[in-house]
Design an enzyme around this catalytic site. Structure first.
Site, PDB file in Angstrom:
ATOM      1  N   GLU A  21      -7.939  14.176 -15.227  1.00 40.55           N
ATOM      2  CA  GLU A  21      -8.775  15.165 -14.563  1.00 40.55           C
ATOM      3  C   GLU A  21     -10.161  15.219 -15.194  1.00 40.55           C
ATOM      4  O   GLU A  21     -10.308  15.107 -16.413  1.00 40.55           O
ATOM      5  CB  GLU A  21      -8.135  16.554 -14.653  1.00 40.55           C
ATOM      6  CG  GLU A  21      -6.826  16.674 -13.911  1.00 40.55           C
ATOM      7  CD  GLU A  21      -6.247  18.077 -13.965  1.00 40.55           C
ATOM      8  OE1 GLU A  21      -5.129  18.247 -13.452  1.00 40.55           O
ATOM      9  OE2 GLU A  21      -6.899  18.991 -14.515  1.00 40.55           O
ATOM     10  N   GLU A  35      -9.613  17.473  -4.914  1.00 40.47           N
ATOM     11  CA  GLU A  35      -8.746  18.615  -4.623  1.00 40.47           C
ATOM     12  C   GLU A  35      -9.551  19.867  -4.314  1.00 40.47           C
ATOM     13  O   GLU A  35     -10.430  20.268  -5.088  1.00 40.47           O
ATOM     14  CB  GLU A  35      -7.807  18.884  -5.799  1.00 40.47           C
ATOM     15  CG  GLU A  35      -6.843  20.049  -5.554  1.00 40.47           C
ATOM     16  CD  GLU A  35      -5.746  20.151  -6.585  1.00 40.47           C
ATOM     17  OE1 GLU A  35      -4.925  21.087  -6.474  1.00 40.47           O
ATOM     18  OE2 GLU A  35      -5.683  19.297  -7.493  1.00 40.47           O
TER      19      GLU A  35
END
EC number: 2.1.2.11
Length: 270
Positions: free
Chosen positions: A119, A186
């Protein structure tokens, strides 16, 4: 797995070039992996969401590297040919490139997965990804809502203003340049995700990012309605909790309501 890490990246890029949408589902054990493969997915992701789905945590943060390796190995045993990418969990790469290589290397050596997902796109993360790629470890990037940063960013929609959108855009370009073979976006605006998908040469896999991405990823437990709270961008396709509970309840009630057999009907002692 039938695909090597290099072949996985090439296959996904070919699907993007041919405008063939990429379907990705999460799995957390051999059983859920077999469901995903039977559905025909292109890729299985062992997400750190298993902390919440399988281990009962409120966030993804508590899951350990050891747990992720163990669950990824279980997923691999439930698959015949579908490639796997696994999340590097919180604090398994934030301390620097050496830590990241050691952690990611365990996945490739012990689980048979084809790559790892990280991430973020900060300079420190870019340095980690660069080291991983130069070490021969395929990396999938992840921008937008990053659950490992929940205490900083929360679960709200990301990149909603021009400054944040430009920052995400530049980070996406950096991730591609550094060598990521794909990128997850996302919970970001659909228009931004669509433009990025057109700009980048690597596949963009969306979740809560509209239909203009090169593919979609979902947490299988969310789609099946097994989780108590559904993300607003990932509606369930059925009420799995109720279906499973109803079947189990029927069995329990059948046992509890059955007459107790007479003592002389019990099995003889040896």
């Amino acid at each position: 797995m039938s695909l090597t890490p290099r072949q996985l990246g090439e296959q996904l890029r070919q699907r993007k070039q041919r405008r063939q949408p990429i379907a990705v589902l999460t799995a957390w054990d051999a059983l859920s992996a077999s469901w995903a493969e039977a559905a025909g997915v292109d890729l299985v992701l062992v997400g750190d969401s298993l902390a919440m789905v399988a281990l009962g945590h409120a966030t993804t943060l508590p899951v350990t590297l050891e747990a992720m390796v163990q669950h990824t190995a279980a997923v691999e045993r439930g698959l015949r040919h579908t490639p796997i990418v696994s999340d590097l969990p919180f604090l398994s790469y934030q301390c620097g490139p050496d830590q990241a290589v050691a952690a990611a290397g365990r996945f490739l050596k012990e689980t048979g997965c084809a790559g790892v997902k990280l991430e973020g796109g900060e300079p420190e993360t870019i340095a980690v990804i660069d080291r991983l790629v130069r070490s021969g470890i395929p990396v999938m990037g992840h921008l937008g809502l990053t659950p490992q940063s929940v205490h900083q960013l929360g679960y709200r929609r990301q990149a909603t203003d021009p400054v944040a959108q430009e920052r995400l855009w530049q980070r996406a370009l950096e991730l591609q340049q550094t060598g990521c073979f794909a990128l997850v976006l996302e919970h970001v605006p659909a228009e931004l995700a669509t433009r990025l998908s057109a700009e980048l040469s690597v596949p963009v896999i969306g979740i809560g990012a509209g239909e203009g991405c090169d593919g979609q990823v979902r947490v299988s437990a969310d789609l099946l309605g097994l989780t108590p709270q559904q993300p607003p961008f990932s509606p369930a396709l059925l009420d799995g909790r109720e279906l499973f509970s109803q079947a189990l309840r029927q069995w329990v009630q059948g046992v509890q309501s059955a007459p107790v057999p007479p003592a002389n009907h019990s099995a003889p002692h040896c």
